[in-house]
Design an enzyme around this catalytic site. Structure first.
Site, mmCIF file in Angstrom:
data_model
loop_
_atom_site.group_PDB
_atom_site.id
_atom_site.type_symbol
_atom_site.label_atom_id
_atom_site.label_comp_id
_atom_site.label_asym_id
_atom_site.label_seq_id
_atom_site.Cartn_x
_atom_site.Cartn_y
_atom_site.Cartn_z
ATOM 1 N N GLU A 77 -5.886 -3.716 -1.344
ATOM 2 C CA GLU A 77 -6.279 -4.922 -0.604
ATOM 3 C C GLU A 77 -7.368 -5.717 -1.315
ATOM 4 O O GLU A 77 -7.742 -6.793 -0.873
ATOM 5 C CB GLU A 77 -6.786 -4.528 0.797
ATOM 6 C CG GLU A 77 -5.689 -4.040 1.743
ATOM 7 C CD GLU A 77 -5.439 -2.542 1.650
ATOM 8 O OE1 GLU A 77 -5.737 -1.939 0.595
ATOM 9 O OE2 GLU A 77 -4.937 -1.968 2.631
ATOM 10 N N LYS A 121 -15.889 16.525 11.128
ATOM 11 C CA LYS A 121 -16.921 16.458 12.156
ATOM 12 C C LYS A 121 -17.207 17.858 12.645
ATOM 13 O O LYS A 121 -16.458 18.422 13.434
ATOM 14 C CB LYS A 121 -16.450 15.571 13.306
ATOM 15 C CG LYS A 121 -17.138 14.237 13.286
ATOM 16 C CD LYS A 121 -16.963 13.522 14.594
ATOM 17 C CE LYS A 121 -17.874 12.309 14.630
ATOM 18 N NZ LYS A 121 -17.459 11.366 15.636
ATOM 19 N N THR A 132 0.863 -1.179 0.000
ATOM 20 C CA THR A 132 0.000 0.000 0.000
ATOM 21 C C THR A 132 0.904 1.235 0.000
ATOM 22 O O THR A 132 2.089 1.134 0.320
ATOM 23 C CB THR A 132 -0.880 0.024 1.265
ATOM 24 O OG1 THR A 132 -0.011 0.024 2.399
ATOM 25 C CG2 THR A 132 -1.786 -1.186 1.337
ATOM 26 N N TRP A 135 -21.299 14.754 10.562
ATOM 27 C CA TRP A 135 -20.323 14.522 9.504
ATOM 28 C C TRP A 135 -20.633 15.323 8.250
ATOM 29 O O TRP A 135 -21.779 15.416 7.821
ATOM 30 C CB TRP A 135 -20.294 13.038 9.134
ATOM 31 C CG TRP A 135 -19.560 12.200 10.136
ATOM 32 C CD1 TRP A 135 -18.986 12.633 11.295
ATOM 33 C CD2 TRP A 135 -19.319 10.802 10.068
ATOM 34 N NE1 TRP A 135 -18.413 11.583 11.950
ATOM 35 C CE2 TRP A 135 -18.602 10.439 11.234
ATOM 36 C CE3 TRP A 135 -19.639 9.806 9.154
ATOM 37 C CZ2 TRP A 135 -18.189 9.137 11.485
ATOM 38 C CZ3 TRP A 135 -19.235 8.506 9.407
ATOM 39 C CH2 TRP A 135 -18.515 8.181 10.555
HETATM 40 P P1 AMP Z 1 -5.331 2.295 -3.125
HETATM 41 O O1 AMP Z 1 -5.203 1.126 -2.239
HETATM 42 O O2 AMP Z 1 -4.102 3.126 -3.196
HETATM 43 O O3 AMP Z 1 -5.830 1.882 -4.467
HETATM 44 O O4 AMP Z 1 -6.440 3.238 -2.481
HETATM 45 C C1 AMP Z 1 -7.714 2.739 -2.152
HETATM 46 C C2 AMP Z 1 -8.611 3.872 -1.726
HETATM 47 O O5 AMP Z 1 -8.801 4.796 -2.786
HETATM 48 C C3 AMP Z 1 -10.001 3.429 -1.363
HETATM 49 O O6 AMP Z 1 -10.077 2.893 -0.076
HETATM 50 C C4 AMP Z 1 -10.781 4.726 -1.521
HETATM 51 O O7 AMP Z 1 -10.620 5.563 -0.391
HETATM 52 C C5 AMP Z 1 -10.090 5.377 -2.688
HETATM 53 N N1 AMP Z 1 -10.845 5.134 -3.923
HETATM 54 C C6 AMP Z 1 -10.630 4.207 -4.866
HETATM 55 N N2 AMP Z 1 -11.516 4.316 -5.869
HETATM 56 C C7 AMP Z 1 -12.347 5.339 -5.539
HETATM 57 C C8 AMP Z 1 -13.488 5.944 -6.159
HETATM 58 N N3 AMP Z 1 -13.970 5.558 -7.339
HETATM 59 N N4 AMP Z 1 -14.065 6.976 -5.498
HETATM 60 C C9 AMP Z 1 -13.616 7.408 -4.302
HETATM 61 N N5 AMP Z 1 -12.540 6.886 -3.693
HETATM 62 C C10 AMP Z 1 -11.917 5.865 -4.298
#
Ligand code: AMP
Length: 544
Positions: free
Chosen positions: A334, A443, A189, A448
């Site tokens: 993940e 918040k 990550t 929220w």
């Molecule tokens: P990553 O593991 O770097 O791909 O990041 C994952 C995170 O990106 C997710 O938990 C979301 O918070 C955000 N994310 C991925 N796709 C979207 C989407 N279409 N809209 C909003 N947030 C997204």
């Protein structure tokens, strides 16, 4: 009683042997660093991957060894994907945008044996080499002898040339079959809060995910498609396209490092691309280029977008001005990564105009294979009414159960759910909408406010390029939204007119307290706005 069907393991190597046999005429095209174009086929890639597999074995690599890549999207990176996983070793893709300290950390944590690196990233490897000398035995430059840089490496770490390795090996190699649950690839990550964590995909999870994204309502790749993954192969396996495209038989167009709007538009047109996948920033750059140049992208039928929320203005622009369908997906490292995709279902098949654009702001419905639910602070499941929002949890065969090196199932709760860290609503038709990352929610007076919704509205303003909402400290309300913006090239931001754009779209108390214009916003290694840096810098902006 078991069924009497053949118990053949789901192997990554089966994808490339299938593509080589069934889709020999499909192309794998790479744009090189110097702008030249290299063309290959699945047949050639499969043969070269077999030679590379033999070279890996000759270098002492055996099953479960970690072999890293630090590379852009290219034919050779695809060969590495198949050669490494195909032998039973684990392909650890490293994001070159990670800080050198994090690169050294992930290499050591994964105990990588060999690192394959594009010549452009050789300086990064040289910089961390002394700190990874305990595990890494060789650095292989992904190129020919003429591209070899002069690198000073610590004793015991060899510098090797990719094309020399392939030339020296023969292709007399049969892809082995083993347990489909075996580890195949590893991706960390991006680690914006704490150290990066390793997600270890299996052959089985990779194939099931590739099948799931190939259905018509998700990326929907067909054999005649020409797909351009702008999403990088160095992060979450480029959304699985290196597997799903050859599985379908489609041609792949690899953009290398040329990801600006003009370069992408040129490649879409010269290579007659039909589908492309990328994060919103990429499509924003493309849109700005198309509008400024008057060019069109008429061969493209679908752009897939995810990684951050997709503003309605972007969907509207591509669909109405350019006739290109924009499809939003959601997922995370993940989750391999795709979990949901937004296409209408029977409940909303007749939507048009504004109502359809509103639907497309949502992250969408779960793919088959992914279960989701939202829970409140006490862990109770919340209703699917489109109003209640809570922590989004998922489970399924391509969702992580534990991070690499951690105890089995340690990423799951007692019922096997993985908490995504996203806050979401789910409507009665099953469409999920992210309102925030749990750590980004605002918040205000105990209630929220969704930063995602405010950001989507802000980028709809004609002068705004990028927008981030952060929680700023407030003496009365604890936290209030602060809007931080960048302007489009050549545009000036008028704060009052930006504030006006929220009127009528949200509850009045959601309106940001102030607007701050910056020359640029900080981004994470995966190209998302780095809100933690913004929060650290501007959290006291309103009290000052
Ligand atoms: P990553 O593991 O770097 O791909 O990041 C994952 C995170 O990106 C997710 O938990 C979301 O918070 C955000 N994310 C991925 N796709 C979207 C989407 N279409 N809209 C909003 N947030 C997204």
């Amino acid at each position: 009683m078991f069924g009497l069907m053949q118990d053949r393991p789901l192997m990554i190597s089966s994808i490339i042997t299938h593509a080589a046999r069934q889709h020999a005429k499909s192309e794998v095209v790479s744009k090189n660093i110097d702008g030249s174009i290299a063309r290959s086929t699945y047949d050639a890639i499969e043969r070269r991957a077999r030679r590379l597999a033999k070279a890996l074995i000759a270098l002492g690599i055996s099953a479960e060894d970690r072999v890293a890549t630090i590379a852009l999207n290219s034919c050779r990176h695809l060969e590495l994907y198949y050669a490494i996983s195909g032998t039973g070793a684990i392909c650890h893709t490293i994001n070159p945008r990670l800080a050198p300290d994090d690169v050294a950390y992930v290499v050591s944590h994964a105990t990588d044996r060999i690192i394959f690196v594009d010549p452009v990233f050789a300086p990064l490897v040289a910089a961390v080499a002394p700190r990874i000398a305990a595990t890494v035995r060789a650095i292989v430059i992904i190129g020919s002898a003429a591209e070899m840089p002069a690198l000073a490496l610590p004793p015991g770490m060899d510098l090797l040339c990719y094309e020399d390795l392939i030339a020296a090996a023969d292709d007399n190699y049969v892809w082995p079959e083993f347990d489909e649950r075996s580890a195949a690839s590893l991706c960390y990550t991006s680690g914006t809060t704490g150290r990066p964590k390793g997600v270890l995909y299996s052959h089985r999870s990779t194939l099931l995910h590739a099948l799931a994204v190939n259905v018509g309502d998700v990326i929907g790749i067909r054999a005649v498609d020409r797909i351009l993954p702008v999403v990088p192969m160095f992060h979450v396996n480029a959304w699985g396209i290196p597997y799903s495209a050859p599985m379908a038989g489609a041609s792949i167009i690899m953009p290398g490092r040329h990801l600006d709007g003009a370069s992408i538009a040129a490649l879409l047109n010269t290579e007659k691309v039909t589908i492309s996948c990328g994060v919103p920033t990429v499509w924003l750059g493309l849109l700005q280029h198309l509008r400024a140049s008057g060019e069109r992208i008429d061969t493209v039928r679908r752009l897939t977008v995810g990684g951050s929320a997709v503003p309605r203005s972007m969907t509207e622009a591509f669909e109405t001005e350019y006739g290109v369908e924009l499809g939003q997906g959601w997922g995370m490292t993940e989750m391999s990564p795709v979990g949901t995709y937004c296409q209408p279902n029977a409940a909303n098949a007749d939507l048009t105009g504004d109502a359809l654009l509103r639907l497309k702001e949502k992250q969408g419905r779960a793919l088959w294979g992914v279960e989701m639910r939202i829970i409140d602070a006490e862990g109770a499941a919340l209703p699917w009414d489109g109003l209640a929002f809570g922590l989004l949890q998922v489970r399924g065969p391509w969702v992580c159960s534990a991070y690499f090196g951690d105890a089995p199932d340690s990423a799951l709760d007692a019922e096997g759910w993985f908490s995504t860290g996203d806050i979401a609503t789910i409507d009665p038709d099953g469409f999920m909408e992210i309102t925030d990352r749990a750590k980004d929610v605002i918040k205000s007076g105990g209630e929220w406010i969704s930063s995602v919704q405010l950001e989507n509205i802000a980028v709809g303003h004609p002068d705004v390029a990028e927008a981030a909402i952060i929680a700023a400290r407030h003496p009365k309300w604890d936290e209030r939204p602060l809007l931080i913006l960048t302007a489009k090239p050549g545009h000036e931001i008028d704060r009052a007119s930006v504030m006006d754009i929220f009127d009528g779209k949200i509850a009045t108390w959601w309106k940001p307290d102030d607007v701050l214009v910056l020359p640029e916003l900080p981004h994470t290694a995966t190209g998302k706005v780095h809100k933690m840096i913004l929060r650290d810098t501007y959290k006291d902006y309103l009290v000052k």
